[in-house]
Design a protein around this motif. Structure first.
Motif, short mmCIF file in Angstrom:
data_model
loop_
_atom_site.label_atom_id
_atom_site.label_comp_id
_atom_site.label_asym_id
_atom_site.label_seq_id
_atom_site.Cartn_x
_atom_site.Cartn_y
_atom_site.Cartn_z
N LEU A 1 45.30 64.69 49.11
CA LEU A 1 44.79 63.55 49.87
C LEU A 1 45.83 63.07 50.87
CD1 LEU A 1 42.93 61.45 47.14
CD2 LEU A 1 41.91 62.85 48.96
N LYS A 2 47.07 62.96 50.42
CA LYS A 2 48.15 62.48 51.28
C LYS A 2 48.31 63.38 52.51
CE LYS A 2 53.12 61.86 51.17
NZ LYS A 2 54.33 61.95 50.37
N GLU A 3 48.29 64.68 52.28
CA GLU A 3 48.45 65.62 53.38
C GLU A 3 47.25 65.59 54.34
OE1 GLU A 3 48.49 70.43 53.87
OE2 GLU A 3 49.68 69.60 52.22
N LEU A 4 46.04 65.62 53.80
CA LEU A 4 44.85 65.64 54.64
C LEU A 4 44.68 64.36 55.45
CD1 LEU A 4 42.27 67.30 52.21
CD2 LEU A 4 43.27 68.32 54.28
N LEU A 5 45.08 63.24 54.88
CA LEU A 5 44.88 61.95 55.53
C LEU A 5 46.08 61.46 56.33
CD1 LEU A 5 43.00 60.23 52.58
CD2 LEU A 5 42.00 61.15 54.69
N GLY A 6 47.23 62.11 56.16
CA GLY A 6 48.44 61.67 56.85
C GLY A 6 48.88 60.29 56.41
N ALA A 7 48.71 60.01 55.13
CA ALA A 7 49.03 58.68 54.58
C ALA A 7 50.38 58.71 53.87
CB ALA A 7 47.95 58.25 53.60
N THR A 8 51.00 57.54 53.78
CA THR A 8 52.23 57.43 53.00
C THR A 8 51.85 57.28 51.52
OG1 THR A 8 52.28 55.02 53.13
CG2 THR A 8 53.42 56.23 54.90
N ASP A 9 52.81 57.47 50.64
CA ASP A 9 52.56 57.33 49.21
C ASP A 9 51.99 55.95 48.87
OD1 ASP A 9 53.65 59.85 48.96
OD2 ASP A 9 55.33 59.25 47.70
N GLY A 10 52.65 54.92 49.37
CA GLY A 10 52.24 53.55 49.07
C GLY A 10 50.87 53.21 49.64
N ASN A 11 50.62 53.66 50.86
CA ASN A 11 49.35 53.40 51.51
C ASN A 11 48.22 54.07 50.74
OD1 ASN A 11 47.35 52.83 53.41
ND2 ASN A 11 48.66 53.35 55.13
N LEU A 12 48.40 55.34 50.38
CA LEU A 12 47.37 56.06 49.64
C LEU A 12 47.15 55.43 48.27
CD1 LEU A 12 45.38 58.37 49.53
CD2 LEU A 12 47.24 59.85 48.76
N VAL B 1 32.78 66.08 49.01
CA VAL B 1 32.56 67.52 49.19
C VAL B 1 33.44 68.38 48.27
CG1 VAL B 1 31.70 67.26 51.55
CG2 VAL B 1 34.14 67.66 51.16
N ASN B 2 34.23 67.73 47.44
CA ASN B 2 35.07 68.43 46.47
C ASN B 2 34.88 67.77 45.11
OD1 ASN B 2 36.91 70.27 48.19
ND2 ASN B 2 37.00 68.31 49.23
N GLU B 3 34.97 68.56 44.06
CA GLU B 3 34.83 68.02 42.71
C GLU B 3 35.92 66.98 42.44
OE1 GLU B 3 34.85 69.62 38.11
OE2 GLU B 3 34.48 71.05 39.73
N TYR B 4 37.12 67.27 42.94
CA TYR B 4 38.25 66.37 42.80
C TYR B 4 39.30 66.73 43.85
CZ TYR B 4 40.54 70.30 40.50
OH TYR B 4 41.07 71.53 40.25
N ALA B 5 40.27 65.86 44.03
CA ALA B 5 41.42 66.14 44.89
C ALA B 5 42.63 65.46 44.26
CB ALA B 5 41.19 65.62 46.30
N ASP B 6 43.79 66.09 44.38
CA ASP B 6 44.98 65.45 43.82
C ASP B 6 45.69 64.61 44.89
OD1 ASP B 6 46.65 67.17 45.34
OD2 ASP B 6 46.99 68.52 43.66
N PHE B 7 46.65 63.85 44.42
CA PHE B 7 47.35 62.89 45.28
C PHE B 7 47.95 63.58 46.51
CE2 PHE B 7 50.90 60.28 46.66
CZ PHE B 7 50.36 59.01 46.64
N ASN B 8 48.67 64.69 46.29
CA ASN B 8 49.34 65.35 47.40
C ASN B 8 48.36 65.92 48.42
OD1 ASN B 8 51.94 64.75 46.57
ND2 ASN B 8 52.07 66.54 45.26
#
Length: 97
Positions: free
Chosen positions: A34-45, A25-32
């Motif tokens: 995705l990390k915030e929206l998914l509640g993931a750790t850096d390594g997991n993401l 639903v978005n053209e792109y998303a950056d790492f931060n």
């Protein structure tokens, strides 16, 4: 044909499912983002985005904004097709009586 034939194992983890849902639903998303929206750790993401990249479902673009590194993700045409098939299969499974 079995109802579960189009269920794709690549998308069977909530993080991967979330990444693809956001990118569809978005053209792109950056790492931060995705990390915030998914509640993931850096390594997991990072591990899940690598798995999606290996399957050729997303592309990863690394760049610098000013002096800060920025990593952006977007879906590939193959990724969009396979994700839609996966979601359609899940919907059919849920609505089967």
């Amino acid at each position: 044909m079995s109802i579960i034939n189009n269920i794709n194992k690549v998308f069977d983890h909530r993080i991967r499912l979330g990444i693809m849902s956001i990118l569809m639903v978005n053209e792109y998303a950056d790492f931060n983002t995705l990390k915030e929206l998914l509640g993931a750790t850096d390594g997991n993401l990072a591990s899940h985005t690598k798995a999606l990249e290996k399957a050729e479902y997303i592309t990863i673009e690394k760049q610098f904004i000013g002096k800060k590194p920025n990593t952006r993700y977007s879906t590939t045409q193959l990724g969009e097709i396979e994700f839609k098939k996966h979601i359609d299969a899940l919907e059919k499974l849920l609505h089967k009586q």
